[in-house]
Design a protein around this motif. Structure first.
Motif, PDB file in Angstrom:
ATOM      1  N   PHE A   4      40.205 -18.853 -69.350  1.00  0.00           N
ATOM      2  CA  PHE A   4      40.400 -19.040 -70.775  1.00  0.00           C
ATOM      3  C   PHE A   4      40.692 -20.500 -71.068  1.00  0.00           C
ATOM      4  O   PHE A   4      41.343 -21.178 -70.298  1.00  0.00           O
ATOM      5  N   SER A   5      40.202 -20.932 -72.183  1.00  0.00           N
ATOM      6  CA  SER A   5      40.463 -22.285 -72.651  1.00  0.00           C
ATOM      7  C   SER A   5      41.122 -22.176 -74.010  1.00  0.00           C
ATOM      8  O   SER A   5      40.580 -21.550 -74.915  1.00  0.00           O
ATOM      9  N   PHE A   6      42.300 -22.745 -74.140  1.00  0.00           N
ATOM     10  CA  PHE A   6      43.038 -22.686 -75.389  1.00  0.00           C
ATOM     11  C   PHE A   6      43.021 -24.059 -76.044  1.00  0.00           C
ATOM     12  O   PHE A   6      43.778 -24.939 -75.668  1.00  0.00           O
ATOM     13  N   ASN A   7      42.117 -24.222 -77.006  1.00  0.00           N
ATOM     14  CA  ASN A   7      41.990 -25.496 -77.705  1.00  0.00           C
ATOM     15  C   ASN A   7      42.331 -25.396 -79.185  1.00  0.00           C
ATOM     16  O   ASN A   7      42.624 -26.395 -79.814  1.00  0.00           O
ATOM     17  N   THR A   8      42.248 -24.209 -79.727  1.00  0.00           N
ATOM     18  CA  THR A   8      42.452 -24.043 -81.166  1.00  0.00           C
ATOM     19  C   THR A   8      43.387 -22.876 -81.437  1.00  0.00           C
ATOM     20  O   THR A   8      43.655 -22.042 -80.562  1.00  0.00           O
ATOM     21  N   SER A   9      43.835 -22.815 -82.666  1.00  0.00           N
ATOM     22  CA  SER A   9      44.657 -21.702 -83.106  1.00  0.00           C
ATOM     23  C   SER A   9      43.929 -20.378 -82.899  1.00  0.00           C
ATOM     24  O   SER A   9      44.521 -19.390 -82.472  1.00  0.00           O
ATOM     25  N   ALA A  10      42.636 -20.365 -83.170  1.00  0.00           N
ATOM     26  CA  ALA A  10      41.841 -19.141 -83.009  1.00  0.00           C
ATOM     27  C   ALA A  10      41.823 -18.672 -81.555  1.00  0.00           C
ATOM     28  O   ALA A  10      41.843 -17.462 -81.295  1.00  0.00           O
ATOM     29  N   ASP A  11      41.799 -19.610 -80.608  1.00  0.00           N
ATOM     30  CA  ASP A  11      41.833 -19.238 -79.196  1.00  0.00           C
ATOM     31  C   ASP A  11      43.127 -18.492 -78.864  1.00  0.00           C
ATOM     32  O   ASP A  11      43.118 -17.469 -78.183  1.00  0.00           O
ATOM     33  N   TYR A  12      44.237 -19.025 -79.356  1.00  0.00           N
ATOM     34  CA  TYR A  12      45.523 -18.381 -79.121  1.00  0.00           C
ATOM     35  C   TYR A  12      45.597 -17.026 -79.816  1.00  0.00           C
ATOM     36  O   TYR A  12      46.135 -16.064 -79.260  1.00  0.00           O
ATOM     37  N   LEU A  13      45.056 -16.932 -81.016  1.00  0.00           N
ATOM     38  CA  LEU A  13      45.073 -15.661 -81.738  1.00  0.00           C
ATOM     39  C   LEU A  13      44.230 -14.601 -81.039  1.00  0.00           C
ATOM     40  O   LEU A  13      44.625 -13.429 -80.971  1.00  0.00           O
ATOM     41  N   ASP A  14      43.080 -14.986 -80.536  1.00  0.00           N
ATOM     42  CA  ASP A  14      42.249 -14.036 -79.793  1.00  0.00           C
ATOM     43  C   ASP A  14      43.014 -13.490 -78.586  1.00  0.00           C
ATOM     44  O   ASP A  14      43.006 -12.281 -78.325  1.00  0.00           O
ATOM     45  N   ALA A  15      43.661 -14.380 -77.867  1.00  0.00           N
ATOM     46  CA  ALA A  15      44.434 -13.955 -76.700  1.00  0.00           C
ATOM     47  C   ALA A  15      45.629 -13.097 -77.117  1.00  0.00           C
ATOM     48  O   ALA A  15      45.957 -12.108 -76.450  1.00  0.00           O
TER      49      ALA A  15
END
Length: 61
Positions: A4-15
């Protein structure tokens, strides 16, 4: 296992949603808090944190 790559708020929300769906509410809340920190709009921050209820974890100074 995918990386997983966490670069944006959306990445964190998906996770966070994935963790909530798999019965890990504390981890979901932590990820939601990370997403909220990357979100400049206070209304969106409230919406994000409201989607993942739970105790707000203490911040280290």
């Amino acid at each position: 296992m995918p990386l997983f790559s966490f670069n944006t708020s959306a990445d964190y929300l998906d996770a966070a949603r994935e963790m909530a769906d798999t019965g890990r509410p504390t981890l979901a809340r932590l990820l939601a808090e990370a997403a909220a920190e990357l979100t400049p709009d206070p209304d969106q921050v409230a919406r994000i944190l409201g989607e993942f209820p739970g105790a707000v974890l203490p911040q280290e100074d």
